[in-house]
Each structure stands twice: as structure tokens, then as C-alpha cells.
Design an enzyme around this catalytic site. Structure first.
Site, PDB file in Angstrom:
ATOM      1  N   GLY A 116       0.385   3.468  -1.971  1.00  0.00           N
ATOM      2  CA  GLY A 116      -0.096   2.852  -0.740  1.00  0.00           C
ATOM      3  C   GLY A 116      -1.507   2.317  -0.854  1.00  0.00           C
ATOM      4  N   LEU A 117      -2.050   2.284  -2.073  1.00  0.00           N
ATOM      5  CA  LEU A 117      -3.420   1.788  -2.251  1.00  0.00           C
ATOM      6  C   LEU A 117      -3.471   0.399  -2.908  1.00  0.00           C
ATOM      7  CD1 LEU A 117      -5.448   4.971  -3.307  1.00  0.00           C
ATOM      8  CD2 LEU A 117      -5.079   4.046  -1.037  1.00  0.00           C
ATOM      9  N   SER A 120      -0.586  -2.551  -7.527  1.00  0.00           N
ATOM     10  CA  SER A 120       0.024  -3.704  -8.206  1.00  0.00           C
ATOM     11  C   SER A 120      -0.688  -4.992  -7.803  1.00  0.00           C
ATOM     12  CB  SER A 120       1.523  -3.774  -7.919  1.00  0.00           C
ATOM     13  OG  SER A 120       1.753  -3.836  -6.541  1.00  0.00           O
ATOM     14  N   ALA A 121      -1.062  -5.106  -6.528  1.00  0.00           N
ATOM     15  CA  ALA A 121      -1.777  -6.311  -6.080  1.00  0.00           C
ATOM     16  C   ALA A 121      -3.105  -6.444  -6.813  1.00  0.00           C
ATOM     17  CB  ALA A 121      -2.018  -6.255  -4.571  1.00  0.00           C
ATOM     18  N   ALA A 122      -3.814  -5.320  -6.974  1.00  0.00           N
ATOM     19  CA  ALA A 122      -5.121  -5.371  -7.651  1.00  0.00           C
ATOM     20  C   ALA A 122      -4.955  -5.806  -9.101  1.00  0.00           C
ATOM     21  CB  ALA A 122      -5.810  -4.009  -7.568  1.00  0.00           C
ATOM     22  N   ASP A 164      -1.782  -7.159   0.790  1.00  0.00           N
ATOM     23  CA  ASP A 164      -2.432  -6.506  -0.354  1.00  0.00           C
ATOM     24  C   ASP A 164      -3.191  -7.499  -1.226  1.00  0.00           C
ATOM     25  OD1 ASP A 164      -0.845  -4.471   0.570  1.00  0.00           O
ATOM     26  OD2 ASP A 164      -0.330  -3.739  -1.423  1.00  0.00           O
TER      27      ASP A 164
HETATM   28  O1  PMV Z   1       2.770   0.763   0.087  1.00  0.00           O
HETATM   29  P1  PMV Z   1       2.166  -0.581   0.069  1.00  0.00           P
HETATM   30  O2  PMV Z   1       0.698  -0.566  -0.133  1.00  0.00           O
HETATM   31  O3  PMV Z   1       2.892  -1.544  -0.841  1.00  0.00           O
HETATM   32  O4  PMV Z   1       2.327  -1.188   1.545  1.00  0.00           O
HETATM   33  C1  PMV Z   1       3.550  -1.550   2.093  1.00  0.00           C
HETATM   34  C2  PMV Z   1       3.258  -2.137   3.437  1.00  0.00           C
HETATM   35  C3  PMV Z   1       4.488  -2.492   4.263  1.00  0.00           C
HETATM   36  O5  PMV Z   1       4.007  -3.010   5.481  1.00  0.00           O
HETATM   37  C4  PMV Z   1       5.336  -1.263   4.542  1.00  0.00           C
HETATM   38  C5  PMV Z   1       5.367  -3.528   3.561  1.00  0.00           C
HETATM   39  C6  PMV Z   1       4.744  -4.888   3.427  1.00  0.00           C
HETATM   40  O6  PMV Z   1       5.178  -5.640   2.530  1.00  0.00           O
HETATM   41  O7  PMV Z   1       3.866  -5.258   4.225  1.00  0.00           O
END
Ligand code: PMV
Length: 337
Positions: A116-117, A120-122, A164
Site C-alpha cells: 500500500g506504499l 511499483s509506481a515508484a 500512485d
Molecule cells: O495498494 P495500492 O497502493 O496499490 O493502492 C490501491 C488503491 C485502490 O484504490 C484500492 C486501487 C486503485 O487502483 O486506485
């Protein structure tokens, strides 16, 4: 050879609801992925990802993930890392106008994977910036964000929001509503993060919310309520920024985080470990705490200007690692070239 870094992020408000067109407010935090890119004289791509698994791995392929490597690392992890880097390389080749440009790429990251941080985007943001810079093309952060979004979109089979990648590329607090992305003016918040050592399956969790929302009007109302809460949170952030962050702002922002966590729990995306960490933080004096990202496991984020929450979390059985994370006001940046 060029090394770039890009920050991870926490969601202050709005995950899951953002999938249905509601606004979300992610904030970049000072935990970074670093990617080094060196152009090659052939069209191959070699990836060295030392920090992404316990043993690390090196993979060389001819520019296609169909070319499966034989490496000593969990296959899912290697495949995921290769897909992200492969798509980042595809975006780089398109940006520099050379479909055959090869690269040696080294990835290091101090952002927990899949927690959740925004790890992968970073990695994708830092990789696109490093690889384009290494061949002399200077992409501004917004262009990196757009290309990184497209790379994630491909790597995640069309399941990606801009949150992200935009947040990691431009830094600071941002607002994302569909394709509309903008930077917010916000004070530096005293984030404390608790990590349970695990990860949730984003695809499964998003699908679970979709199913609940389709079957029950009250679940759709819950998603809409998260949107309303996020809009209230945005106004509060703007007020705190204009007036200077004080205890009242921290209490009010924390209250909204608590409500957001409750609504996310109602949608079925929390977990025992996340709830335990949230309660540990609240009892230690955090003004508010919530899960961040898809949920199911991974991280919680709390607000506390004192050391109490970090200390309490680090002693909590549910928490593997607790740390303070400053708002990263700078997004992607060149570290060396
Ligand atoms: O877990 P993360 O950081 O990939 O966040 C997912 C966020 C969601 O809103 C659940 C999905 C999305 O693509 O926005």
C-alpha cells in the site's frame, strides 16, 4: 549511467472510492526507490533487482517477458518486477524514439512491496526518468507521470488509477479524480507507518468492493461517503496550510482518517493485523489512523507529532516494522549522472 529516485506514498483519504470516480488524496513519503540505467549497445535489457527480494536476482532478456528467465527468486515476484520494468522500458523507447534501445537497469528500494506504499509506481517512475535521462532526453515530472501510468496500466492489465504514479512523480500531497490530477498545497504532516510484513491482493480487494457495491445500495452509499469525506479532508488540508498546522487541524484530520478506516472496514478491505495496528496507534495518542492502499494486509498510516505511536507500534505483535515518514515534497529526481 543515470540514477534517479522516486518516493512511495500513503493514501491520506480516498482509496477504493477513487476507482468509482471519487477524489482521493495520496501523499508522497520519504521512502524511495532508486533506479540506475545505463544504455547498452544492443537491444537487450538486463535488470538487477538486489533489494526487491531476500536474495536478489539478475535477469537479462531480449525485451520481452515471454523470454522467461531461470533465477533464484519467487517466480511471481520476478515476473511482476519484469513486467513493470519491461513496460517502463517500452515507454522509454517510445519517448526517446528508438524501439531498439537496450539498457542495464539496477533497482533498489526501501519501500515494502505490495503493502500500500506505492512501491511499483515508484520503481516505474524512477526507471522511466533514469532511462530517458541516460540517453539525453529530459522528461518533466508530469510527462514521467503520464508514461508511468501507461506502464502500470499495461503491467496491471488495465487495473490502475493515476494516483500512485502521479504522486510519486510530482511529490507532495496530490488530488486525483479520474484523469484529473493536481498537486495540493499542504503542510508537512507527522505520518507514522506500521507495516504488518504482509501484502493484500489489490485486484481481489477491488473486485470484492465492486461486487458488494453492485449487490447493495448501502455499499454504494459507503463509497460515496468516502468521496464526501475526502472533499472535507481537502478543505481541511488547505485550511491547515493557510493557517499553519496546529493541534486542532491534526485532530480534525485524524478524525476523518478514523472514519475513513471504518468505511473501508465496512467495505471488507481491512484485516485483523491492520485493525490491531490502527487501535494500537489510536491508544498511543495518534489523532487518527487508517489502512493505506488496497488493504487486506500491509500498512497503516497514523498522525502523531510525538514518538508515542511509533514506539507503541514497534512493540505491537501485529506490527513487523514501524517508522516515521516525512512528506516527500520532491517527487522523481536525478541523484547522479
Ligand atoms: O495498494 P495500492 O497502493 O496499490 O493502492 C490501491 C488503491 C485502490 O484504490 C484500492 C486501487 C486503485 O487502483 O486506485
Amino acid at each position: 549511467m543515470t540514477t534517479c529516485s522516486a518516493p512511495g506514498k500513503v493514501y491520506l483519504f480516498g482509496e477504493h472510492a477513487v476507482v468509482y470516480g471519487e477524489p482521493a488524496v495520496p501523499c508522497a513519503v520519504e521512502r524511495r526507490a532508486r533506479v540506475t540505467a545505463e544504455p547498452r549497445s544492443d537491444d537487450r535489457v538486463q535488470v538487477d533487482a538486489r533489494d526487491l527480494s531476500l536474495d536478489g536476482f539478475t535477469v537479462t532478456w531480449g525485451g520481452s517477458v515471454d523470454d522467461r528467465p531461470d533465477v533464484d527468486a519467487p517466480p511471481g515476484l520476478v515476473e511482476a518486477a519484469m513486467r513493470y520494468v519491461d513496460e517502463a522500458v517500452a515507454q522509454t523507447r517510445d519517448a526517446v524514439g528508438d524501439p531498439d534501445q537496450g539498457f542495464d537497469i539496477t533497482v533498489e528500494s526501501d519501500i515494502p512491496l505490495g503493502a500500500g506504499l506505492g512501491s511499483s509506481a515508484a520503481v516505474v517512475v524512477a526507471a522511466i526518468k533514469a532511462a530517458t535521462s541516460a540517453v539525453g532526453v529530459d522528461l518533466p515530472p508530469e510527462a514521467v507521470a503520464d508514461r508511468a501510468f501507461r506502464a502500470e496500466y499495461e503491467a496491471q492489465d488495465g487495473q490502475a488509477s493515476r494516483a500512485d504514479t502521479f504522486c510519486s512523480a510530482v511529490g507532495g500531497a496530490v488530488r486525483v479524480e479520474g484523469d484529473d490530477t493536481r498537486r495540493l498545497s499542504a503542510p508537512s504532516l507527522p505520518f507514522v507507518i506500521g507495516y504488518d510484513g504482509g501484502a493484500g491482493d489489490t485486484g481481489e480487494l477491488v473486485a470484492g468492493v465492486r461486487d458488494l457495491r453492485e449487490r447493495h445500495g448501502f455499499a454504494a452509499d459507503t463509497v460515496a461517503a468516502i468521496g464526501d469525506l475526502t472533499r472535507t479532508g481537502e478543505s481541511l488540508l488547505a485550511e491547515a496550510d493557510a493557517e499553519g498546522l496546529d493541534d486542532d487541524h491534526l485532530d480534525a484530520l485524524g478524525e476523518l482518517m478514523d472514519v475513513d478506516h471504518g468505511l473501508l472496514s465496512a467495505l471488507g478491505v481491512s484485516a485483523r493485523s491492520l485493525d490491531e495496528m490502527v487501535w494500537t496507534a489510536r491508544e498511543a495518542g495518534a489523532t487518527g489512523a487508517k489502512l493505506t492502499g488496497a488493504g487486506g494486509g500491509g500498512c497503516v498510516v497514523a498522525l502523531d507529532p510525538t514518538d508515542a505511536t511509533e514506539t507503541a507500534l514497534s512493540l505491537a505483535p501485529a506490527c513487523e516494522h514501524a517508522f516515521r515518514a516525512e512528506l516527500a515534497t520532491e517527487g522523481v529526481r536525478i541523484e547522479s549522472e
